[in-house]
Design a protein around this motif. Structure first.
Motif, PDB file in Angstrom:
ATOM      1  N   THR A 103       0.929  -1.529  -0.095  1.00 46.96           N
ATOM      2  CA  THR A 103      -0.193   0.634   0.261  1.00 46.96           C
ATOM      3  C   THR A 103       0.804   1.575  -0.268  1.00 46.96           C
ATOM      4  O   THR A 103       0.298   2.476  -0.213  1.00 46.96           O
ATOM      5  N   ARG A 126       2.121   2.044  -3.631  1.00 42.52           N
ATOM      6  CA  ARG A 126       0.266   2.759  -4.184  1.00 42.52           C
ATOM      7  C   ARG A 126       0.137   3.992  -3.759  1.00 42.52           C
ATOM      8  O   ARG A 126      -0.094   4.799  -4.724  1.00 42.52           O
ATOM      9  N   LEU A 127       0.905   4.080  -2.484  1.00 44.58           N
ATOM     10  CA  LEU A 127       1.088   5.474  -2.439  1.00 44.58           C
ATOM     11  C   LEU A 127       1.777   7.156  -3.248  1.00 44.58           C
ATOM     12  O   LEU A 127       1.356   7.283  -2.898  1.00 44.58           O
ATOM     13  N   LYS A 135       0.489   6.944  -6.137  1.00 40.77           N
ATOM     14  CA  LYS A 135      -1.134   8.225  -6.319  1.00 40.77           C
ATOM     15  C   LYS A 135       0.122   9.839  -6.007  1.00 40.77           C
ATOM     16  O   LYS A 135      -1.058  10.991  -6.035  1.00 40.77           O
ATOM     17  N   MET A 136       0.909   9.917  -5.148  1.00 41.81           N
ATOM     18  CA  MET A 136       1.795  10.914  -4.753  1.00 41.81           C
ATOM     19  C   MET A 136       2.091  11.388  -5.849  1.00 41.81           C
ATOM     20  O   MET A 136       2.713  12.498  -5.183  1.00 41.81           O
ATOM     21  N   LYS A 194       4.111  15.497  -6.054  1.00 40.34           N
ATOM     22  CA  LYS A 194       3.885  16.027  -5.534  1.00 40.34           C
ATOM     23  C   LYS A 194       5.039  16.163  -4.098  1.00 40.34           C
ATOM     24  O   LYS A 194       6.316  14.667  -4.530  1.00 40.34           O
ATOM     25  N   TRP A 238      -2.353   2.395   3.696  1.00 37.61           N
ATOM     26  CA  TRP A 238      -1.306   4.313   3.602  1.00 37.61           C
ATOM     27  C   TRP A 238      -1.889   4.861   2.023  1.00 37.61           C
ATOM     28  O   TRP A 238      -1.868   6.346   1.623  1.00 37.61           O
ATOM     29  N   ASP A 239      -2.801   4.088   0.925  1.00 37.18           N
ATOM     30  CA  ASP A 239      -3.370   3.966  -0.206  1.00 37.18           C
ATOM     31  C   ASP A 239      -4.520   4.805  -0.010  1.00 37.18           C
ATOM     32  O   ASP A 239      -5.321   5.555  -1.182  1.00 37.18           O
ATOM     33  N   ASP A 287      -8.178   6.353   0.053  1.00 36.28           N
ATOM     34  CA  ASP A 287      -8.353   7.866   0.470  1.00 36.28           C
ATOM     35  C   ASP A 287      -8.125   8.809   1.100  1.00 36.28           C
ATOM     36  O   ASP A 287      -7.384  10.463   0.969  1.00 36.28           O
ATOM     37  N   VAL A 310      -4.350   9.832   1.628  1.00 39.52           N
ATOM     38  CA  VAL A 310      -3.856  10.717   0.431  1.00 39.52           C
ATOM     39  C   VAL A 310      -4.406  12.048   0.230  1.00 39.52           C
ATOM     40  O   VAL A 310      -4.199  12.980  -0.010  1.00 39.52           O
ATOM     41  N   ASN A 323      -1.788  15.164   0.823  1.00 39.44           N
ATOM     42  CA  ASN A 323      -2.311  16.009   0.084  1.00 39.44           C
ATOM     43  C   ASN A 323      -1.895  17.749   0.757  1.00 39.44           C
ATOM     44  O   ASN A 323      -1.480  17.920   0.136  1.00 39.44           O
TER      45      ASN A 323
END
Lengths: 257, 171
Positions: free
Chosen positions: B77, B80-81, B84-85, B88, B156-157, B159, B162, B166
């Motif tokens: 996870t 994957r985080l 997704k980041m 950033k 960790w991933d 919503d 994240v 974010n």
């Protein structure tokens, strides 16, 4: 006239009988009941004949973990007498490790005092692993128990878990309130493969606060409460098989702290 | 009947909301010394890493061990985080808790990761960070200050997570 074969058979049978008797004696256990008050009765299972050294073993899940009783039987053959107070049944608490921490300190102390008073052992040790170390720490904090001219010579704690709450990252661990109120010697064994090992210096410093002499040691290659785990590694299985040796050796150390 | 359906729907929403809060609630605001202790450690390849190199990023610092079952579960996870980041100012740095290189390499063959794994061979770094459980997580702001801690494994991933990271990365 009996033939030599008859004598051999007779000797064989007698040998088998002797071994069976010894094995039975080693397995024999005595059940007794201690009445705390009108509502609370605590069963105590005792393994072995009266011996010089006695062990009061607080188990996390009395009767659920066969390994503790098996180890007790092996310790009997090493010359110990072992007492298992069943602290959970009296309160109709299920055999969950977390429940042992809910037992009132006064009951723990009464049980320890009763065994001290009735045992013919010259010296007694407390023994507990994982969350069952909580009643031991509570018992050791009792002032009356500390003032008794006692046969109680200390406590052996195997991978103890006496946290008040799970340790927060970035903060010192917080233990149950009675931690650090003891005067008896304490030996703490911790698994080498557990993050709790890094808390040993802090735990030892806390336990010493009222005068207990404290020693800590690591058990190589095992995780916390290794002997109670369902998912044991080969190393943990082997160490579990040798649990009686581990306890015996460390009680010797504890006696010398 | 319509009223009951409405009521059940509302109750379900409340429950879902509470669950989401529980996930977010696992992050604890950190009230200790706000400056993170230093990390100067080599990775498995022997390259030296310093936490100061990550300044300007929100950083997840995780202390973990191969014997920690939740660590094994959550590492994918974390991979994957990172995805997704992407783009950033966010980094993950993990510190193994004084195990051997062989143990860690074997673990990483089974659970490949997309972030640095640093080796705290004598446990001195985890002592400075006061780590007594695994996984132990710290979230640092862009100035390198610990703002949240978290004990245990999470998704960790998610919503929720994240979104929070974010927001931190945009501060």
């Amino acid at each position: 006239m009996q033939t030599p074969a008859f004598h051999r058979s007779l000797a064989y049978c007698m040998g088998v009988l002797l071994l069976a008797t010894l094995a039975f004696a080693a397995r024999a256990e005595i059940h007794s009941t201690l009445e705390i008050n009108d509502e609370i009765e605590i069963d105590i299972v005792t393994f072995g004949e009266p011996a010089k050294t006695g062990i009061i073993w607080f188990a996390c899940r009395q009767g659920e973990d066969a390994i503790e009783f098996e180890t007790a039987r092996r310790l009997v053959s090493r010359g110990y007498q072992i007492y298992f107070p069943d602290m959970l049944s009296a309160h109709f608490l299920s055999s969950l490790p977390s429940n042992i921490a809910r037992i009132p300190a006064a009951e723990v102390v009464t049980v320890i005092r009763h065994i001290i008073d009735t045992s013919t052992a010259e010296r007694l040790f407390l023994l507990a692993g994982a969350r069952a170390a909580v009643p031991v720490i509570r018992g050791l904090a009792d002032k009356n128990l500390q003032q008794m001219d006692s046969k109680l010579k200390g406590a052996l704690l195997i991978t103890p878990r006496i946290y008040k709450t799970a340790p927060d990252p970035g903060s010192e661990p917080v233990y149950i309130d009675e931690t650090g109120l003891s005067v008896h010697p304490i030996l703490v064994l911790e698994g080498e493969r557990t993050p709790n090992r890094w808390g040993l210096p802090h735990l030892a410093a806390t336990l010493k606060k009222s005068g207990s002499r404290v020693q800590t040691d690591l058990i190589n290659g095992v995780r916390g409460y290794f002997y109670l785990r369902d998912n044991q590694t080969p190393t943990e299985m082997e160490m579990t098989r040798q649990l009686d040796t581990l306890i015996h050796d460390n009680l010797q150390k504890l006696g010398a702290i | 009947m319509g009223i009951y359906r409405h009521l059940i729907f509302c109750l379900a929403l409340i429950l879902i909301g509470q669950q989401a809060q529980a996930v977010a609630g696992q992050l604890k605001e950190y009230w200790g010394n706000m400056t993170s202790p230093r990390i100067e450690l080599p990775d498995l390849q022997g390259r030296q890493h310093s936490l100061t190199d990550y300044r300007g990023n929100v950083v997840l610092v995780q202390f973990w061990a191969t014997y920690c079952t939740p660590c094994r579960t959550e590492m994918p996870t974390m991979n994957r985080l990172i995805k997704k980041m992407q783009g950033k100012p966010f980094k993950i740095v993990t510190v193994n808790m004084a195990e051997s290189s062989e143990q860690v390499r074997q673990f990483l063959q089974e659970v490949p990761v997309d972030f640095p794994v640093l080796m705290d061979s004598d446990g001195s770094t985890l002592n400075r960070w006061k780590v007594f459980a695994a996984p132990a997580n710290f979230i640092l702001d862009k100035r390198g200050k610990i703002i949240f801690t978290l004990y245990g494994a999470i998704e960790w991933d998610s919503d929720e997570m994240v979104g929070r990271l974010n927001a931190l990365s945009e501060e």
